[in-house]
Design a protein around this motif. Structure first.
Motif, PDB file in Angstrom:
ATOM      1  N   UNK A 260     -18.347  -7.300   2.947  1.00 18.88           N
ATOM      2  CA  UNK A 260     -17.149  -6.497   2.708  1.00 18.88           C
ATOM      3  C   UNK A 260     -17.329  -5.127   3.348  1.00 18.88           C
ATOM      4  N   UNK A 261     -16.308  -4.687   4.065  1.00 20.33           N
ATOM      5  CA  UNK A 261     -16.330  -3.407   4.768  1.00 20.33           C
ATOM      6  C   UNK A 261     -15.271  -2.486   4.173  1.00 20.33           C
ATOM      7  N   UNK A 262     -15.640  -1.252   3.774  1.00 24.62           N
ATOM      8  CA  UNK A 262     -14.640  -0.310   3.271  1.00 24.62           C
ATOM      9  C   UNK A 262     -13.910   0.386   4.418  1.00 24.62           C
ATOM     10  N   UNK A 263     -12.602   0.548   4.252  1.00 25.04           N
ATOM     11  CA  UNK A 263     -11.792   1.237   5.253  1.00 25.04           C
ATOM     12  C   UNK A 263     -10.913   2.284   4.575  1.00 25.04           C
ATOM     13  N   UNK A 264     -10.977   3.506   5.046  1.00 27.05           N
ATOM     14  CA  UNK A 264     -10.031   4.517   4.580  1.00 27.05           C
ATOM     15  C   UNK A 264      -8.812   4.451   5.486  1.00 27.05           C
ATOM     16  N   UNK A 265      -7.660   4.175   4.883  1.00 32.23           N
ATOM     17  CA  UNK A 265      -6.425   3.985   5.642  1.00 32.23           C
ATOM     18  C   UNK A 265      -5.331   4.835   5.025  1.00 32.23           C
ATOM     19  N   UNK A 266      -4.710   5.685   5.818  1.00 30.38           N
ATOM     20  CA  UNK A 266      -3.613   6.516   5.339  1.00 30.38           C
ATOM     21  C   UNK A 266      -2.384   5.644   5.082  1.00 30.38           C
ATOM     22  N   UNK A 267      -1.528   6.036   4.125  1.00 33.53           N
ATOM     23  CA  UNK A 267      -0.369   5.210   3.782  1.00 33.53           C
ATOM     24  C   UNK A 267       0.503   4.826   4.971  1.00 33.53           C
TER      25      UNK A 267
ATOM     26  N   UNK B 177      -0.321   4.125   7.843  1.00 34.33           N
ATOM     27  CA  UNK B 177      -0.977   3.141   8.708  1.00 34.33           C
ATOM     28  C   UNK B 177      -1.266   1.823   8.000  1.00 34.33           C
ATOM     29  N   UNK B 178      -0.822   1.700   6.756  1.00 38.02           N
ATOM     30  CA  UNK B 178      -1.208   0.523   5.976  1.00 38.02           C
ATOM     31  C   UNK B 178      -0.691  -0.774   6.577  1.00 38.02           C
ATOM     32  N   UNK B 179       0.589  -0.860   6.838  1.00 35.91           N
ATOM     33  CA  UNK B 179       1.147  -2.123   7.336  1.00 35.91           C
ATOM     34  C   UNK B 179       0.520  -2.538   8.659  1.00 35.91           C
ATOM     35  N   UNK B 180       0.365  -1.592   9.580  1.00 37.03           N
ATOM     36  CA  UNK B 180      -0.242  -1.921  10.872  1.00 37.03           C
ATOM     37  C   UNK B 180      -1.671  -2.397  10.687  1.00 37.03           C
ATOM     38  N   UNK B 181      -2.396  -1.778   9.756  1.00 42.53           N
ATOM     39  CA  UNK B 181      -3.784  -2.167   9.501  1.00 42.53           C
ATOM     40  C   UNK B 181      -3.853  -3.579   8.933  1.00 42.53           C
ATOM     41  N   UNK B 182      -3.007  -3.870   7.944  1.00 41.14           N
ATOM     42  CA  UNK B 182      -3.008  -5.205   7.331  1.00 41.14           C
ATOM     43  C   UNK B 182      -2.705  -6.271   8.371  1.00 41.14           C
ATOM     44  N   UNK B 183      -1.667  -6.058   9.140  1.00 37.98           N
ATOM     45  CA  UNK B 183      -1.263  -7.089  10.113  1.00 37.98           C
ATOM     46  C   UNK B 183      -2.304  -7.245  11.214  1.00 37.98           C
ATOM     47  N   UNK B 184      -2.900  -6.167  11.626  1.00 37.25           N
ATOM     48  CA  UNK B 184      -3.925  -6.245  12.672  1.00 37.25           C
ATOM     49  C   UNK B 184      -5.165  -6.979  12.171  1.00 37.25           C
ATOM     50  N   UNK B 185      -5.653  -6.629  10.985  1.00 41.13           N
ATOM     51  CA  UNK B 185      -6.872  -7.254  10.468  1.00 41.13           C
ATOM     52  C   UNK B 185      -6.676  -8.744  10.203  1.00 41.13           C
ATOM     53  N   UNK B 186      -5.501  -9.113   9.689  1.00 45.24           N
ATOM     54  CA  UNK B 186      -5.274 -10.529   9.392  1.00 45.24           C
ATOM     55  C   UNK B 186      -4.918 -11.345  10.638  1.00 45.24           C
ATOM     56  N   UNK B 187      -4.833 -10.686  11.785  1.00 45.50           N
ATOM     57  CA  UNK B 187      -4.671 -11.436  13.033  1.00 45.50           C
ATOM     58  C   UNK B 187      -6.011 -11.983  13.521  1.00 45.50           C
TER      59      UNK B 187
ATOM     60  N   UNK C 255       1.300  -0.722  -4.454  1.00 48.64           N
ATOM     61  CA  UNK C 255       2.756  -0.921  -4.483  1.00 48.64           C
ATOM     62  C   UNK C 255       3.301  -1.179  -3.083  1.00 48.64           C
ATOM     63  N   UNK C 256       2.862  -0.394  -2.117  1.00 49.33           N
ATOM     64  CA  UNK C 256       3.337  -0.573  -0.741  1.00 49.33           C
ATOM     65  C   UNK C 256       2.967  -1.951  -0.207  1.00 49.33           C
ATOM     66  N   UNK C 257       1.785  -2.438  -0.553  1.00 50.08           N
ATOM     67  CA  UNK C 257       1.337  -3.732  -0.052  1.00 50.08           C
ATOM     68  C   UNK C 257       2.215  -4.872  -0.549  1.00 50.08           C
ATOM     69  N   UNK C 258       2.823  -4.698  -1.732  1.00 49.64           N
ATOM     70  CA  UNK C 258       3.679  -5.752  -2.290  1.00 49.64           C
ATOM     71  C   UNK C 258       4.887  -6.017  -1.397  1.00 49.64           C
ATOM     72  N   UNK C 259       5.321  -5.001  -0.675  1.00 48.35           N
ATOM     73  CA  UNK C 259       6.481  -5.178   0.216  1.00 48.35           C
ATOM     74  C   UNK C 259       6.072  -5.664   1.603  1.00 48.35           C
ATOM     75  N   UNK C 260       4.776  -5.728   1.873  1.00 49.01           N
ATOM     76  CA  UNK C 260       4.287  -6.152   3.187  1.00 49.01           C
ATOM     77  C   UNK C 260       3.965  -7.639   3.210  1.00 49.01           C
TER      78      UNK C 260
END
Length: 292
Positions: A38-45, A47-57, A72-77
């Motif tokens: 497991x790798x920790x990542x500090x991600x600003x709000x 940049x969250x959606x771009x980070x999620x979609x990029x990592x899961x690619x 909460x934001x992740x629930x809409x992504x």
């Protein structure tokens, strides 16, 4: 040893330094013979959606755990999430399913009530004062309501967020929820800090501790600075306290199952002392002994 075949889990938060999940994952996964880290990542709000979609690619991404302030934001992504996550409008775990969709789940609430049960802290039929209305607070409110608490008093400076949570809980569970205009915990049997207050040394107390009811059960879900000033004050008054570490420990097997790491989940579920010994500070070791 990390190789080209090693699977990767991510822990995403902002700030990140207080999170403890990577410590547990990176301790348990090798013990279970699972080639993953497991790798920790500090991600600003923003940049969250771009980070999620990029990592899961990436095919080697096996899952993601989320903390403040992203639940909460992740629930809409995500493409789909469980009923509990929908009620709380938050997720703290994301995986990719066989169809390539992102699935979200929320385990904070179940981890919290399991923790209360482990330490024989009775919440059923009790009145609860909850500070915070974010993702973790929402999950805890839902789990306690499902566990038949008598009522919930909810305080958050963002009153619109608190009202939204109160309406959702009342509609789904029928438990009376009142939005409070102050952080006064008087009259409540269980007091829970589910806000970020206490992460910084100069933070004010989540509640005025001189207003705690005698015999109140006081919980603080923070993963840093434990025992927090709130718990120290409650302990000095002879009250039963609960730190957030155990909520994390007891939901970690749920994370691992959700991500398909079932051997690691079974190992931790059978004996989680490796995680408790790692996380609990000396001042709170008596809780560990009582739970063993």
């Amino acid at each position: 040893m990390i190789t080209g075949k090693t699977g990767v889990f991510f822990m995403v938060a902002d700030p990140i330094e207080q999170v403890r999940t990577p410590e547990i994952f990176n301790k348990v996964l090798p013990l279970a013979g699972d080639d993953a880290v497991m790798v920790p990542l500090q991600v600003a709000p923003q940049n969250l959606e771009a980070t999620i979609r990029s990592l899961f690619s990436s095919a080697t991404t096996r899952g993601m755990v989320l903390s403040i302030p992203h639940k909460t934001a992740a629930a809409s992504i995500v493409d789909r999430c469980s009923k509990g996550a929908q009620v709380a409008n938050a997720v703290n775990a994301i995986r990719r399913n066989e169809a390539g969709e992102l699935e979200g789940e929320l385990f904070d609430g179940l981890g919290f009530v399991k923790s209360m049960e482990r330490y024989a802290m009775d919440y059923r039929g009790k009145s609860v004062f909850l500070v915070g209305a974010g993702g973790a607070a929402s999950a805890i409110a839902a789990a306690l309501s499902e566990g038949a608490v008598s009522k919930i008093g909810l305080y958050d400076p963002e009153t619109s967020k608190a009202r939204q949570l109160a309406q959702s809980i009342q509609k789904q569970y029928g438990v009376p929820v009142s939005v409070k205009d102050s952080n006064d915990p008087a009259g409540f049997e269980v007091v829970i800090n589910a806000s970020p207050l206490g992460l910084k040394a100069n933070d004010p107390l989540p509640v005025p501790t001189d207003r705690l009811e005698p015999g109140a059960q006081v919980c603080d879900i923070l993963m840093k600075n434990q025992p927090t000033p709130l718990l120290r004050a409650a302990m000095n008054q002879g009250m039963t306290v609960l730190p957030g570490f155990d909520m994390l420990i007891l939901q970690t097997p749920l994370f691992l199952d959700f991500f398909g790491a079932r051997k690691a989940a079974e190992l931790l579920r059978a004996d989680d002392s490796v995680a408790r010994d790692m996380l609990f500070p000396a001042e709170l070791r008596d809780l560990v002994k009582r739970a063993a």
